[in-house]
Design a protein around this motif. Structure first.
Motif, PDB file in Angstrom:
ATOM      1  N   TRP A 274      -8.987  24.110  -0.276  1.00 44.25           N
ATOM      2  CA  TRP A 274      -8.852  24.147  -1.733  1.00 44.25           C
ATOM      3  C   TRP A 274      -8.197  22.873  -2.245  1.00 44.25           C
ATOM      4  O   TRP A 274      -8.566  22.350  -3.300  1.00 44.25           O
ATOM      5  N   PHE A 275      -7.233  22.345  -1.514  1.00 44.95           N
ATOM      6  CA  PHE A 275      -6.574  21.105  -1.924  1.00 44.95           C
ATOM      7  C   PHE A 275      -7.569  19.953  -1.871  1.00 44.95           C
ATOM      8  O   PHE A 275      -7.611  19.116  -2.784  1.00 44.95           O
ATOM      9  N   TRP A 276      -8.349  19.880  -0.792  1.00 45.15           N
ATOM     10  CA  TRP A 276      -9.364  18.836  -0.668  1.00 45.15           C
ATOM     11  C   TRP A 276     -10.345  18.912  -1.830  1.00 45.15           C
ATOM     12  O   TRP A 276     -10.683  17.894  -2.454  1.00 45.15           O
ATOM     13  N   LEU A 277     -10.834  20.094  -2.154  1.00 44.66           N
ATOM     14  CA  LEU A 277     -11.799  20.278  -3.231  1.00 44.66           C
ATOM     15  C   LEU A 277     -11.215  19.813  -4.561  1.00 44.66           C
ATOM     16  O   LEU A 277     -11.845  19.066  -5.310  1.00 44.66           O
ATOM     17  N   THR A 278      -9.983  20.250  -4.862  1.00 44.81           N
ATOM     18  CA  THR A 278      -9.347  19.886  -6.124  1.00 44.81           C
ATOM     19  C   THR A 278      -9.164  18.379  -6.245  1.00 44.81           C
ATOM     20  O   THR A 278      -9.438  17.786  -7.299  1.00 44.81           O
TER      21      THR A 278
ATOM     22  N   TYR B  64       0.831  -1.203   0.000  1.00 46.53           N
ATOM     23  CA  TYR B  64       0.000   0.000   0.000  1.00 46.53           C
ATOM     24  C   TYR B  64       0.865   1.253   0.000  1.00 46.53           C
ATOM     25  O   TYR B  64       1.787   1.383   0.803  1.00 46.53           O
ATOM     26  N   ARG B  65       0.554   2.152  -0.896  1.00 46.67           N
ATOM     27  CA  ARG B  65       1.235   3.437  -0.953  1.00 46.67           C
ATOM     28  C   ARG B  65       0.316   4.498  -0.362  1.00 46.67           C
ATOM     29  O   ARG B  65      -0.714   4.820  -0.945  1.00 46.67           O
ATOM     30  N   ASP B  66       0.690   4.991   0.773  1.00 48.48           N
ATOM     31  CA  ASP B  66      -0.119   5.982   1.489  1.00 48.48           C
ATOM     32  C   ASP B  66       0.232   7.381   0.987  1.00 48.48           C
ATOM     33  O   ASP B  66       1.312   7.897   1.252  1.00 48.48           O
ATOM     34  N   TYR B  67      -0.715   7.973   0.260  1.00 49.05           N
ATOM     35  CA  TYR B  67      -0.478   9.307  -0.298  1.00 49.05           C
ATOM     36  C   TYR B  67      -0.984  10.418   0.621  1.00 49.05           C
ATOM     37  O   TYR B  67      -0.936  11.589   0.259  1.00 49.05           O
ATOM     38  N   GLY B  68      -1.479  10.054   1.797  1.00 49.87           N
ATOM     39  CA  GLY B  68      -1.903  11.067   2.754  1.00 49.87           C
ATOM     40  C   GLY B  68      -3.382  11.007   3.064  1.00 49.87           C
ATOM     41  O   GLY B  68      -4.148  10.270   2.446  1.00 49.87           O
ATOM     42  N   ASN B  69      -3.774  11.789   4.055  1.00 51.92           N
ATOM     43  CA  ASN B  69      -5.162  11.875   4.510  1.00 51.92           C
ATOM     44  C   ASN B  69      -5.702  13.279   4.310  1.00 51.92           C
ATOM     45  O   ASN B  69      -4.976  14.262   4.516  1.00 51.92           O
ATOM     46  N   LEU B  70      -6.970  13.361   3.927  1.00 47.52           N
ATOM     47  CA  LEU B  70      -7.634  14.648   3.782  1.00 47.52           C
ATOM     48  C   LEU B  70      -9.002  14.573   4.447  1.00 47.52           C
ATOM     49  O   LEU B  70      -9.674  13.544   4.395  1.00 47.52           O
TER      50      LEU B  70
END
Length: 428
Positions: free
Chosen positions: A374-378, A344-350
């Motif tokens: 804005w990052f979450w929306l995109t 699993y490649r964990d790219y982060g949590n939002l």
């Protein structure tokens, strides 16, 4: 499709099942994708449908449309009753059967009430579009019932909202509901002030968003409280009835309680005849196959798997990666090559909290507030399937940003709860 080709049956058109199916587009296989619904659902935005920000078609797309150009796939709208691993057969609820050479079980998870299944009738969860539409109806009706209620205590109960569970879904629901009460419904009622609605987020653990670093969790709590959400941590709900809930020794009258606290694996996993973990998930081999059944795979929320010594979380990116890995394993098997372990490649949590408020965790890079929002929306617009969906969601969000309005506030249908008739008002 040639019936001489190996037959792959995929149960579940969610992230894991759909991503596996698409990754096998050019493989010399015939694939049957089975789902009880005719659509793929972008579940991370389901709460937006429940809170009237988006319509159902904005976050869902028909499976047949998505796979229309993939000639090696047949989509079957059906309910699977059980699986016979030794006979390599799938039994359908209508009495039909399907034989398979390879099987991918990716039916996801359902609500878990920690031994209190009786709470389900009074605290609905949020897993499907049907759940979201019922919840949206209930939330909007709560304000209507309060407007028509003449008894102050009963009116207060209609304006009491509780979300049980401080994970991303609970946080997103609580923040959005607070915004609806304080901004969207402003000046629309004559007998109540929607901004006086009480929105409480209840988390049994010590903090909300426990999967995030503690600093971001604290920021999320402050942002929720700034929106007007009352955050309660450290005390679990001990009872839920049609009239409210019990927190500690206090009973709180509330007509709306939403469950976002726990999940349990799909019961279909039991028919595999292998030991399951406490949540009902299947402990799979490193290549995601079922112990003792190398031609059966489990992916998504239904799989209990570790990567680099850590449990793989039940999130959409993990399900997509598992689906693609199963496809790679099938290709390797057909080429006579050994399979590899899933990593699993964990790219982060939002997680979004409300208007211009979110938290983002990318390991060393952590931030919150407007930039995170804005990052979450995109990110969510980018990962939606279909250009139309992306465009519609983007336009809806821009409109909501500038106007505070939510475009899906029409109340339709009868939920069978008996609350559709407003209480009589006293005549002037």
């Amino acid at each position: 499709m040639s019936h001489a080709l190996p037959h792959v049956v995929v149960i579940g058109g969610g992230f894991a099942g759909l991503w596996a199916t698409r990754a096998l587009a050019a493989a010399p296989l015939r694939i049957t994708l089975i789902d009880r619904h005719n659509h793929h659902l972008f579940q991370p935005l389901l709460y937006q449908v429940a809170t009237a920000g988006l319509s159902a078609p904005d976050i869902a797309a028909p499976l047949r449309h998505i796979l229309r150009r993939q000639e090696n796939v047949e989509v079957l709208l059906a309910d699977v009753a059980s699986i016979a691993p030794d006979r390599k057969q799938v039994m359908l609820a209508d009495g039909g059967t399907l034989a398979f050479d390879y099987l991918l079980l990716a039916t996801g998870a359902t609500h878990a009430y920690f031994g209190h299944d009786e709470w389900a009738a009074h605290a609905p969860g949020l897993k499907t579009l049907d759940d979201a539409l019922r919840l949206r109806r209930h939330l909007l009706l709560a304000f209507e019932r309060a407007e028509a209620e003449t008894d102050p205590a009963r009116r207060a109960a209609w304006l009491n909202f509780a979300i049980v569970g401080g994970g991303p879904t609970g946080v997103e629901l609580a923040g959005t509901l607070a915004e609806i009460a304080r901004h969207t419904l402003k000046n629309e009622f004559r007998n109540i002030d929607p901004s006086q609605a009480r929105v409480r987020l209840i988390e049994a653990g010590p903090r909300v968003l426990s999967s995030f670093p503690e600093a971001l969790s604290a920021k999320a709590r402050r942002q929720l409280e700034k929106l007007g959400v009352e955050v309660s941590t450290g005390t679990p709900v001990s009872d839920i009835t049609a009239e409210g809930y019990r927190l500690g020794d206090a009973f709180v009258p509330a007509k709306t309680v939403v469950w976002a606290a726990g999940v349990a694996a799909s019961p279909l996993s039991r028919s595999l005849g292998v030991p399951l973990d406490r949540a009902g998930r299947v402990p799979v081999q490193p290549d995601l196959s079922v112990p003792g059944h190398p031609d059966i795979f489990v992916a998504g929320d239904l799989a209990a798997v570790t990567s680099d010594g850590k449990p793989v979380p039940g999130v959409a990116p993990a399900a997509k990666q598992m689906g693609r890995h199963v496809a790679q394993t099938l290709r390797a098997r057909m080429a006579g090559k050994p399979s590899t372990a899933f990593r699993y490649r964990d790219y982060g949590n939002l997680a979004t909290i409300g208007r211009m408020a979110a938290v983002v965790d990318f390991g060393r890079l952590k931030f919150s507030g407007l930039l995170a929002w804005w990052f979450w929306l995109t990110a969510h617009v980018f990962f939606l399937i279909g250009f139309r969906n992306r465009l519609v969601v983007l336009l809806n969000w821009f409109w909501a940003y500038w106007s505070y309005q939510r475009g899906a506030r029409i109340i339709l249908g009868d939920d069978g709860s008996g609350t559709d008739t407003a209480p009589p008002r006293a005549q002037p």
